[in-house]
Design an enzyme around this catalytic site. Sequence first.
Site, short mmCIF file in Angstrom:
data_model
loop_
_atom_site.label_atom_id
_atom_site.label_comp_id
_atom_site.label_asym_id
_atom_site.label_seq_id
_atom_site.Cartn_x
_atom_site.Cartn_y
_atom_site.Cartn_z
N GLY A 25 -69.31 -93.63 23.92
CA GLY A 25 -67.99 -93.58 24.54
C GLY A 25 -67.07 -92.61 23.83
N THR A 145 -66.24 -94.02 16.55
CA THR A 145 -66.06 -95.13 17.49
C THR A 145 -64.72 -95.78 17.24
OG1 THR A 145 -66.82 -97.33 18.17
CG2 THR A 145 -67.34 -96.68 15.92
N ASP A 147 -64.29 -98.73 17.81
CA ASP A 147 -64.61 -100.11 17.43
C ASP A 147 -64.61 -100.30 15.92
OD1 ASP A 147 -64.98 -100.47 20.12
OD2 ASP A 147 -67.16 -100.58 20.02
N MET A 191 -61.42 -103.42 23.35
CA MET A 191 -62.81 -103.03 23.12
C MET A 191 -63.27 -103.45 21.72
SD MET A 191 -63.19 -99.35 25.01
CE MET A 191 -63.31 -99.31 26.81
N TYR A 312 -59.76 -98.44 27.92
CA TYR A 312 -59.96 -97.10 28.42
C TYR A 312 -58.74 -96.21 28.21
CZ TYR A 312 -64.24 -98.81 30.59
OH TYR A 312 -65.49 -99.35 30.79
#
Length: 431
Positions: A25, A145, A147, A191, A312
């Site tokens: 992503g 990332t 995350d 996320m 997003y």
Amino acid sequence: MPVICLGVIMASPLRTTVGMLVGGGPAPGINSVISAVTIRSILGGCDVVGILDGFKWLMEGSTEHMRPLSIEEVSRIHFRGGSQLGTSRANPTKKAEHLDRVLSTLTKLGITRLVTIGGDDTAFSALKLEERSAGRLQVVHVPKTIDNDLDLPQGIPTFGFQTARHFGVEIVKNLMVDARTTSRWYLAVTMGRKAGHLALGIGKAAGATLTVIPEEFRERPVKLQRVVDLLIGAVIKRLDGGRTDGVVILAEGLVEILDQRELGGLEHVERDEHGNLRLSEVDIGDLLRREVTKGLKSVGLSATIVSKNVGYELRCADPIPYDIEYTRDLGYCAAQYLLDGGTAAMVSIQNGRFTPIPFKHMLDPATGRAKVRMVDTQSQSYQIARQYMIRLDEHDMKDPIAVGRYAAMTGLSPNAFTQRFEPVACANSER
């Protein structure tokens, strides 16, 4: 510069060619890495080729989805979000022939050095590709990332995380004002496939009412009712304090630890090329909204609850200065590592110095996959975050006056209230 002949980018005969691709992503700062790698590599005497859409076209043997990169072209892209090279989740590790096709395609392009930019799945692909090349290809990976879950030392973020947190806090800040203005609750899902770093980072910085992450639950799987009662308990405690509003931050990874039988099974949910559930297809926020609303009604309470996904909007934001500087360092070090003959490592900056992390140290012996860094719930940082949350805890349940107020609010007897909420409150108070 590389020579383009019949749609194929050919390396200049006396120059080394560096290939670069992005997997997984998006994350703020990708273009800054692309820029830094390109500039340092060219100044180091190399040609640079951008490979479009991750491993996708390489796996098909296509040499057409490439573009030569120049200093002039990339010199100002570090300000922008997104990826100049696109990205994909194509996974070459599923079959040995896919890895071989990637290697043969890179050979046709004259690429002997490869920079991969991505998260744990892309890192694993880079590792397997380097192993398969048997020394024919130098590979270095730049960890990316929002995350923040790649296996870097504690306190060292993955690039893109700080920007995502920054813009996430701005969104949650506005939700907090809206919640108080309209007397409602928001369940904001962020996320974070397995780890709760982004949810916790946003929740703590914004001062959200409550943040719920997978790491706080010790047992697996987690019963849905336990999470529902945790949220209902927060609403009750908030009401006791005179407030009818709140914002809860939920890590999307909660989906993976909940009892799937209570979710109706997840067989219908698609998986990506790396076998990961497409969590965006599981609306955990709306599920909890419905269950909490129903649970509140069962005890004579009501609240307007709205679910909101926050994710997003963060992935392609323009990077904040922190991530621009950080990614310029990472990109430079990745290029320099290849120039110095290095291979099979992930780039990291530790104590202000470039520290390569060998690919072999990235693997989890139990799974054979790239390690995932989880939130350390024993850390002081997490403990401080907990102190600012509104949630029932063991101190509440030991206070008979408080329990009496909560019970009266719900129409339950003190004993019935304790029986229902003490397991949740005391479990949540474990350190």
